[in-house]
Design a protein around this motif. Structure first.
Motif, PDB file in Angstrom:
ATOM      1  N   UNK A  32      15.172  -5.178   3.739  1.00 26.13           N
ATOM      2  CA  UNK A  32      15.718  -6.146   2.786  1.00 26.13           C
ATOM      3  C   UNK A  32      16.480  -5.429   1.680  1.00 26.13           C
ATOM      4  N   UNK A  33      17.535  -6.064   1.201  1.00 26.87           N
ATOM      5  CA  UNK A  33      18.290  -5.566   0.055  1.00 26.87           C
ATOM      6  C   UNK A  33      18.014  -6.452  -1.148  1.00 26.87           C
ATOM      7  N   UNK A  34      17.782  -5.827  -2.309  1.00 28.16           N
ATOM      8  CA  UNK A  34      17.595  -6.564  -3.557  1.00 28.16           C
ATOM      9  C   UNK A  34      18.511  -5.958  -4.611  1.00 28.16           C
ATOM     10  N   UNK A  35      18.917  -6.768  -5.579  1.00 27.75           N
ATOM     11  CA  UNK A  35      19.822  -6.273  -6.620  1.00 27.75           C
ATOM     12  C   UNK A  35      19.077  -5.602  -7.762  1.00 27.75           C
ATOM     13  N   UNK A  36      17.817  -5.967  -7.965  1.00 30.86           N
ATOM     14  CA  UNK A  36      17.037  -5.443  -9.085  1.00 30.86           C
ATOM     15  C   UNK A  36      15.616  -5.168  -8.593  1.00 30.86           C
ATOM     16  N   UNK A  37      15.261  -3.893  -8.465  1.00 33.90           N
ATOM     17  CA  UNK A  37      13.945  -3.564  -7.924  1.00 33.90           C
ATOM     18  C   UNK A  37      12.824  -3.992  -8.862  1.00 33.90           C
ATOM     19  N   UNK A  38      13.056  -3.920 -10.174  1.00 36.13           N
ATOM     20  CA  UNK A  38      12.032  -4.359 -11.113  1.00 36.13           C
ATOM     21  C   UNK A  38      11.683  -5.819 -10.918  1.00 36.13           C
ATOM     22  N   UNK A  39      12.694  -6.657 -10.731  1.00 34.91           N
ATOM     23  CA  UNK A  39      12.452  -8.075 -10.485  1.00 34.91           C
ATOM     24  C   UNK A  39      11.785  -8.298  -9.132  1.00 34.91           C
ATOM     25  N   UNK A  40      12.160  -7.492  -8.150  1.00 33.47           N
ATOM     26  CA  UNK A  40      11.531  -7.598  -6.835  1.00 33.47           C
ATOM     27  C   UNK A  40      10.046  -7.258  -6.919  1.00 33.47           C
ATOM     28  N   UNK A  41       9.709  -6.233  -7.704  1.00 28.85           N
ATOM     29  CA  UNK A  41       8.304  -5.859  -7.892  1.00 28.85           C
ATOM     30  C   UNK A  41       7.533  -7.006  -8.538  1.00 28.85           C
ATOM     31  N   UNK A  42       8.122  -7.632  -9.560  1.00 28.66           N
ATOM     32  CA  UNK A  42       7.466  -8.773 -10.205  1.00 28.66           C
ATOM     33  C   UNK A  42       7.251  -9.919  -9.225  1.00 28.66           C
ATOM     34  N   UNK A  43       8.251 -10.180  -8.393  1.00 28.80           N
ATOM     35  CA  UNK A  43       8.140 -11.246  -7.400  1.00 28.80           C
ATOM     36  C   UNK A  43       7.009 -10.963  -6.420  1.00 28.80           C
ATOM     37  N   UNK A  44       6.900  -9.716  -5.995  1.00 30.88           N
ATOM     38  CA  UNK A  44       5.827  -9.343  -5.073  1.00 30.88           C
ATOM     39  C   UNK A  44       4.462  -9.476  -5.738  1.00 30.88           C
ATOM     40  N   UNK A  45       4.367  -9.093  -7.007  1.00 33.34           N
ATOM     41  CA  UNK A  45       3.097  -9.216  -7.731  1.00 33.34           C
ATOM     42  C   UNK A  45       2.657 -10.673  -7.810  1.00 33.34           C
ATOM     43  N   UNK A  46       3.605 -11.567  -8.036  1.00 28.42           N
ATOM     44  CA  UNK A  46       3.271 -12.996  -8.120  1.00 28.42           C
ATOM     45  C   UNK A  46       2.713 -13.518  -6.802  1.00 28.42           C
ATOM     46  N   UNK A  47       3.068 -12.854  -5.722  1.00 31.87           N
ATOM     47  CA  UNK A  47       2.590 -13.279  -4.406  1.00 31.87           C
ATOM     48  C   UNK A  47       1.353 -12.505  -3.963  1.00 31.87           C
ATOM     49  N   UNK A  48       0.751 -11.784  -4.907  1.00 32.91           N
ATOM     50  CA  UNK A  48      -0.510 -11.114  -4.621  1.00 32.91           C
ATOM     51  C   UNK A  48      -0.389  -9.738  -4.013  1.00 32.91           C
ATOM     52  N   UNK A  49       0.797  -9.149  -4.068  1.00 28.26           N
ATOM     53  CA  UNK A  49       0.986  -7.805  -3.519  1.00 28.26           C
ATOM     54  C   UNK A  49       0.696  -6.778  -4.614  1.00 28.26           C
ATOM     55  N   UNK A  50      -0.180  -5.830  -4.336  1.00 31.21           N
ATOM     56  CA  UNK A  50      -0.480  -4.749  -5.270  1.00 31.21           C
ATOM     57  C   UNK A  50       0.718  -3.808  -5.302  1.00 31.21           C
ATOM     58  N   UNK A  51       1.118  -3.363  -6.492  1.00 32.67           N
ATOM     59  CA  UNK A  51       2.348  -2.580  -6.627  1.00 32.67           C
ATOM     60  C   UNK A  51       2.028  -1.173  -7.109  1.00 32.67           C
ATOM     61  N   UNK A  52       2.549  -0.188  -6.382  1.00 33.25           N
ATOM     62  CA  UNK A  52       2.250   1.216  -6.663  1.00 33.25           C
ATOM     63  C   UNK A  52       3.550   1.995  -6.807  1.00 33.25           C
ATOM     64  N   UNK A  53       3.730   2.631  -7.957  1.00 30.87           N
ATOM     65  CA  UNK A  53       4.862   3.531  -8.156  1.00 30.87           C
ATOM     66  C   UNK A  53       4.454   4.934  -7.730  1.00 30.87           C
ATOM     67  N   UNK A  54       5.357   5.637  -7.087  1.00 31.96           N
ATOM     68  CA  UNK A  54       5.090   7.026  -6.719  1.00 31.96           C
ATOM     69  C   UNK A  54       5.745   7.939  -7.744  1.00 31.96           C
ATOM     70  N   UNK A  55       5.057   9.005  -8.101  1.00 34.06           N
ATOM     71  CA  UNK A  55       5.535   9.889  -9.162  1.00 34.06           C
ATOM     72  C   UNK A  55       5.142  11.320  -8.817  1.00 34.06           C
ATOM     73  N   UNK A  56       6.068  12.236  -8.976  1.00 29.31           N
ATOM     74  CA  UNK A  56       5.789  13.629  -8.621  1.00 29.31           C
ATOM     75  C   UNK A  56       4.800  14.281  -9.574  1.00 29.31           C
TER      76      UNK A  56
END
Length: 256
Positions: free
Chosen positions: A160-184
């Motif tokens: 899938x393509x999205x224009x704003x990943x931050x908004x996509x993350x929020x949308x996923x959170x609203x649907x009960x998806x746990x969100x994990x950022x990866x960081x070195x």
């Protein structure tokens, strides 16, 4: 004479695995087939399909195949087909969402080879879908280079393509998806962290990583423990390591 060119409304899928995957998963999209003599043993079924459907096919030299593919790593096979389009986020979720889903999100990843390598690993490790933002999505379709490196993986899961990943993350959170950022550098140790399902793993740009605003939207950050000999891993390598760990722990089921 079969037209040995590729129009702007088509894509040249080159490489044995990538080209055969098009035949296996969307044969109706094949427009033309070009192959070297050495490829005949493994494309008999494809050529029979072409003959039945009156799809042109033609035997060519390696140099001619390189010209059509615009690349030398064609492995003796080029399938000209309709493009593989990005889907939208809702379409991806409607198709593959389940309580144990693992999604991979790529924010501003620029290199089509990195995207292809991540899609290949995602298919190997049971990821439900890949979400992409940034310039790499502007054409609306997955590039030939990405399809080649994905080795058929792009035919196995939605991207899938999205224009704003931050908004996509929020949308996923609203649907009960746990969100994990990866960081070195920051976050919980990957191999001891408890990661609930469904989950989306967010990876950032090759140079500057995930945007701070996107990272702030995530429920947790994780890192891969390594020596200090190098600063970080290539994004496709890091993604493969983390996806492999998600696959290894899949039997543990949803965890909070």
């Amino acid at each position: 004479m079969t037209k040995a060119t590729v129009s702007r409304s088509e894509v040249a899928v080159y490489g044995k695995n990538a080209a055969l995957a098009v035949f296996l998963h969307r044969p109706e999209d094949i427009v033309r087939v070009f192959y070297a003599p050495r490829s005949r043993p493994f494309i008999g079924e494809m050529l029979s399909h072409c003959a039945r459907r009156r799809v042109p096919y033609r035997e060519l030299s390696d140099d001619e195949l390189s010209r059509i593919a615009k690349a030398g790593h064609h492995e003796g096979l080029v399938v000209v087909a309709s493009p593989k389009w990005f889907v939208d986020l809702n379409g991806l979720l409607d198709t593959v969402y389940c309580p144990s889903s693992v999604f991979v999100a790529l924010e501003d990843v620029e290199n089509p080879h990195n995207l292809g390598a991540i899609i290949r690993s995602a298919a190997a490790f049971g990821v439900s879908g890949v979400i992409v933002s940034g310039a790499i999505t502007q054409s609306g379709r997955i590039s030939a280079a990405t399809l080649r490196v994905a080795e058929g993986g792009a035919e196995l899961l939605p991207v899938a393509a999205v224009s704003d990943m931050g908004q996509a993350v929020l949308s996923l959170k609203r649907q009960g998806v746990f969100t994990v950022a990866t960081d070195a550098q920051r976050g919980s140790d990957l191999f001891s962290a408890k990661v609930p399902r469904p989950v989306v793993l967010v990876f950032g740009n090759e140079g500057h990583g995930t945007r701070a605003a996107t990272r702030a939207q995530c429920d947790r950050s994780i890192r891969i423990p390594t020596t200090e000999r190098v600063q970080s891993l290539n994004v496709s390598v890091a993604a493969a390591v983390i996806m492999a760990e998600m696959w290894r722990t899949r039997e543990e089921g949803p965890r909070k």
